[in-house]
Scaffold this active site. Structure first.
Site: not given
Length: 357
Positions: A172-173, A177, A224, A313
């Site tokens: 998770h880039g 974060y 990502r 979603r």
């Protein structure tokens, strides 16, 4: 132009379609960051996706962002994920674990530890804690000789993920974060080899990816990114140049894929498509924004050169989203009140479309 429903080879995996279930936090892990039987059911229900990317999984205790999120840094956590990956595979699916280190987007009430980051600069907004939303505290700036420990955390979690049966991992880039914080021009005020110039600010991301490739192989490693995204107060004043430089370096690692969020203008995203020679996943709408990805957005980006399309979603209330899209069936709305709470309700209780005679 490829169809959303045509097959695609991703490393050693043959995907039956080009839909990707995007990573989405559901904060329903058991105490100790353990995956649960309900989580196994949730992911198995959505196994018709070409690829599932799990919710963010913390690679260390200090890397946990929110309460109720799962981990991959203890033997017990690793064991708990086997029920999830087994259920997905039995139902014909493929699943990557998203490795997410929260960095400064955390709180000592959640972890018992002061959050860490590239610099002592707090994020904007409130973070969830066991006692409710709290302003993000000022993180402790990592010393230069501490940074490799957090690089290794991604690789160590990736080893555990593969041991638990995941088909691969996504770093998770994105979205403000830890990796995103190092890339940032305002959260990263360092003057060592990890800060200042673009070359230095992309170093942490490249080292984390390289360590993960060494641990589990390039075909099992994706990343990502949210170019210019602005989440949690993170900004990239030089998003096009920064992300072009980053993808140029990552190309040497031959990663399974890069997963881009449409958080910048289309011209910049097309430039990044030209820079990145491998598989590209595009999330065509901003995560958490007012619009959900649909067939029109998917076809638009497939026409522009994306290989796979991430849906967020839409998968929450539609476990059979792929079939609904294929057949032009209505997409059910999601109950936002159950995004992050409610046990099984609003989690594994959404039905498949009911055909009528």
């Amino acid at each position: 132009m490829p169809s959303l429903f045509s097959g695609y080879r991703l490393g050693g995996l043959l995907l039956p379609n080009r839909t990707v279930m995007a990573p989405m936090s559901r904060v329903r892990a058991a105490a100790g960051g353990l995956a649960t039987p309900s989580m196994a059911t949730y992911y198995a229900q959505r196994a018709t996706a070409g690829l599932i990317i799990s919710e963010g999984v913390q690679p260390s205790r200090v890397g946990q962002s929110n309460p109720g999120t799962p981990g991959l840094h203890t033997d017990e956590q690793t064991d708990s994920w086997r029920q999830v990956t087994h259920a997905v595979h039995v139902n014909g699916g493929r699943i990557f674990a998203q490795i997410m280190h929260g960095g400064r987007v955390s709180h000592h009430e959640t972890t018992g530890l002061q959050p860490v980051g590239p610099s002592a600069v707090s994020g904007e907004g409130s973070v969830f804690t066991p006692s409710g939303p709290q302003p993000m505290p000022v993180p402790r700036a990592l010393e230069t000789d501490e940074v490799p420990e957090h690089v290794r955390a991604y690789a160590d979690a990736a080893r555990r993920a593969v041991d638990a049966g995941f088909d691969g991992v996504e770093l998770h880039g994105a979205n403000g974060y830890l990796i995103s914080q190092f890339l940032s021009s305002n959260a990263n005020l360092r003057d060592d080899r990890y800060g200042g110039s673009i070359t230095n600010r992309i170093r942490f991301a490249v080292e984390a990816a390289a360590a993960t490739v060494e641990a589990v192989g390039a075909a099992r490693t994706g990343i990502r990114l949210s170019p210019g995204g602005g989440f949690w107060g993170v900004t990239e004043d030089d998003a096009a140049e920064l992300n072009t430089a980053l993808l140029t370096e990552l190309a040497h690692l031959d990663l399974a894929y890069v997963h881009l969020e449409a958080t910048t203008d289309e011209e910049t995203l097309l430039q990044l498509r030209k820079t990145w020679p491998g598989t590209l996943i595009v999330n065509p709408t901003v995560p958490g924004g007012p619009k959900q990805t649909g067939p029109a957005e998917a076809d638009h980006w497939l026409g522009l050169g994306a290989d796979l399309i991430a849906f967020g979603r839409g998968f929450l209330a539609n476990p059979d989203l792929v079939e609904r899209l294929r057949s032009g069936l209505p997409v059910a709305p999601v109950d936002e009140h159950t995004f992050y709470q409610g046990g099984d309700a609003g989690y594994i209780t959404y039905p498949a479309h009911q055909h009528t005679a």
